[in-house]
Design a protein around this motif. Sequence first.
Motif, PDB file in Angstrom:
ATOM      1  N   TRP A 179       0.819  -1.224   0.000  1.00  0.00           N
ATOM      2  CA  TRP A 179       0.000   0.000   0.000  1.00  0.00           C
ATOM      3  C   TRP A 179       0.843   1.260   0.000  1.00  0.00           C
ATOM      4  N   THR A 180       1.959   1.237   0.792  1.00  0.00           N
ATOM      5  CA  THR A 180       2.788   2.447   0.843  1.00  0.00           C
ATOM      6  C   THR A 180       3.395   2.760  -0.517  1.00  0.00           C
ATOM      7  N   GLU A 181       3.908   1.703  -1.165  1.00  0.00           N
ATOM      8  CA  GLU A 181       4.476   1.915  -2.507  1.00  0.00           C
ATOM      9  C   GLU A 181       3.397   2.385  -3.473  1.00  0.00           C
ATOM     10  N   PHE A 182       2.248   1.740  -3.354  1.00  0.00           N
ATOM     11  CA  PHE A 182       1.135   2.084  -4.236  1.00  0.00           C
ATOM     12  C   PHE A 182       0.767   3.562  -4.094  1.00  0.00           C
TER      13      PHE A 182
ATOM     14  N   GLY B 208      -0.669   8.021  -5.476  1.00  0.00           N
ATOM     15  CA  GLY B 208      -1.297   9.014  -4.605  1.00  0.00           C
ATOM     16  C   GLY B 208      -1.604  10.341  -5.275  1.00  0.00           C
ATOM     17  N   PRO B 209      -0.591  10.993  -5.869  1.00  0.00           N
ATOM     18  CA  PRO B 209      -0.846  12.293  -6.501  1.00  0.00           C
ATOM     19  C   PRO B 209      -1.926  12.212  -7.577  1.00  0.00           C
ATOM     20  N   GLY B 210      -1.898  11.119  -8.343  1.00  0.00           N
ATOM     21  CA  GLY B 210      -2.910  10.949  -9.393  1.00  0.00           C
ATOM     22  C   GLY B 210      -4.306  10.846  -8.805  1.00  0.00           C
ATOM     23  N   ILE B 211      -4.415  10.102  -7.707  1.00  0.00           N
ATOM     24  CA  ILE B 211      -5.718   9.943  -7.056  1.00  0.00           C
ATOM     25  C   ILE B 211      -6.202  11.284  -6.524  1.00  0.00           C
TER      26      ILE B 211
END
Lengths: 207, 213
Positions: free
Chosen positions: B4-7, B12-15
Amino acid sequence: MDRVLALSWQHLSLSVTGVLLAAAGGIPLGILLTRHRWLAKPVMAATEVIQTIPSLAMLALLMMLFGLGDTTLVVSLFLYSLLPIVRNTYTGLLGVEPSLLEAGKGMGMTRGQLIWRVQVPIALPVILAGLRVALVTAIGIATIGVLIGAGGLGTLIWRGIQTRNNTMVLMGAVPAALLAILTDAGLALLEQTLVPRGLKKKAVSAL
Amino acid sequence: MLSWTEFLAVKGPGILSATWEHLMLSLGAVLLGTLIAVPLGIILARHERGASVVLGIASTIQTIPSLAFFGFVLPFLGIGVVPAMTVLFLYSLLPILRNTYTGIREVNPAYLEAGIGMGMNRRQLLTWIQFPLAFPVIMSGIRVSTVYIISWATLSALIGAGGLGDPILAGIHTYDAKLIIAGALPAAILALLVSWLLGLVEYAVTPRGLRQR
């Protein structure tokens, strides 16, 4: 054309299945809530939260539990249908005039008889209004079922969008819209006829 | 498989920007809908015959399944933000229109009488009595509308308008649970949050004497 008819039928039966399941759970739940009113608030709040979740998000989340296909669609239609059905059953039963209940009690009716012979028949149009809202919503949500591998008219719309085939899009979109509009009109008519004769003068407030 | 952290580091920025896009698309449509539907509702409250026709048309539009609606506009408007906004705008109309109409009509006639007795003209009656009393009802229409629109905006990704539908669809296609959750959860939270916030506004604009309990 046969394909459109078959898909329309599939679309309708998927929607109806979801709503009937919700009715089987939601109507008794609504009746129960009139007996235990302190439960009404949290239960309504919970169904409202479910209702608020965007449909595509709900379908995608449920897909991880139930996999691709019709089951996931029916489960989410069930969840979305709960709110209008529970709410209308509850408010419909509570909206029955107390004097009518008194009359029933005076005739020596038991609690069960009061529910089934007095409250439910009088509240039936309101309950049905809940079912109508649920079914029209379900028909709408069922169109996006195609994205999680369910059948129905969404198949044509989605394939049409992907292949830029406008005819195909319309072949799915027009029957889907008609299905929703006709269901809405048909059930509205049924509501009218279900109002007990003695109550027909007053307009029934459907939420 | 990413943790999850890597994901989140990667996506993250895209989301976040998809969430922002989603919110802007929804709020834009509702704002447009409000600008049209509130004045129209006020006019309809004065013309009963026109009201049943217009409300009938609006509720028919509301009945059309959302994917079907996106399908309808595709041949005419193509793909992108404009057709998505058009559909969302049309959907936002009914709840606002209906609530403005009933809110204005259900103002207690006694208050209007009082206003007339004080020598108010029609415009003053509207701005000082009818509108303030109907405002909570109108706000609740706007809230219902916004929640619907946030939900339907997830579908606008289908016609290339972006938003949180993008990660959800990508997740469905690649069967990537993280991507689905990363789109679905913010969409659900957004809807719940906006509904709650607008509920607070609804309460705040209710004249103190009319608040229940």
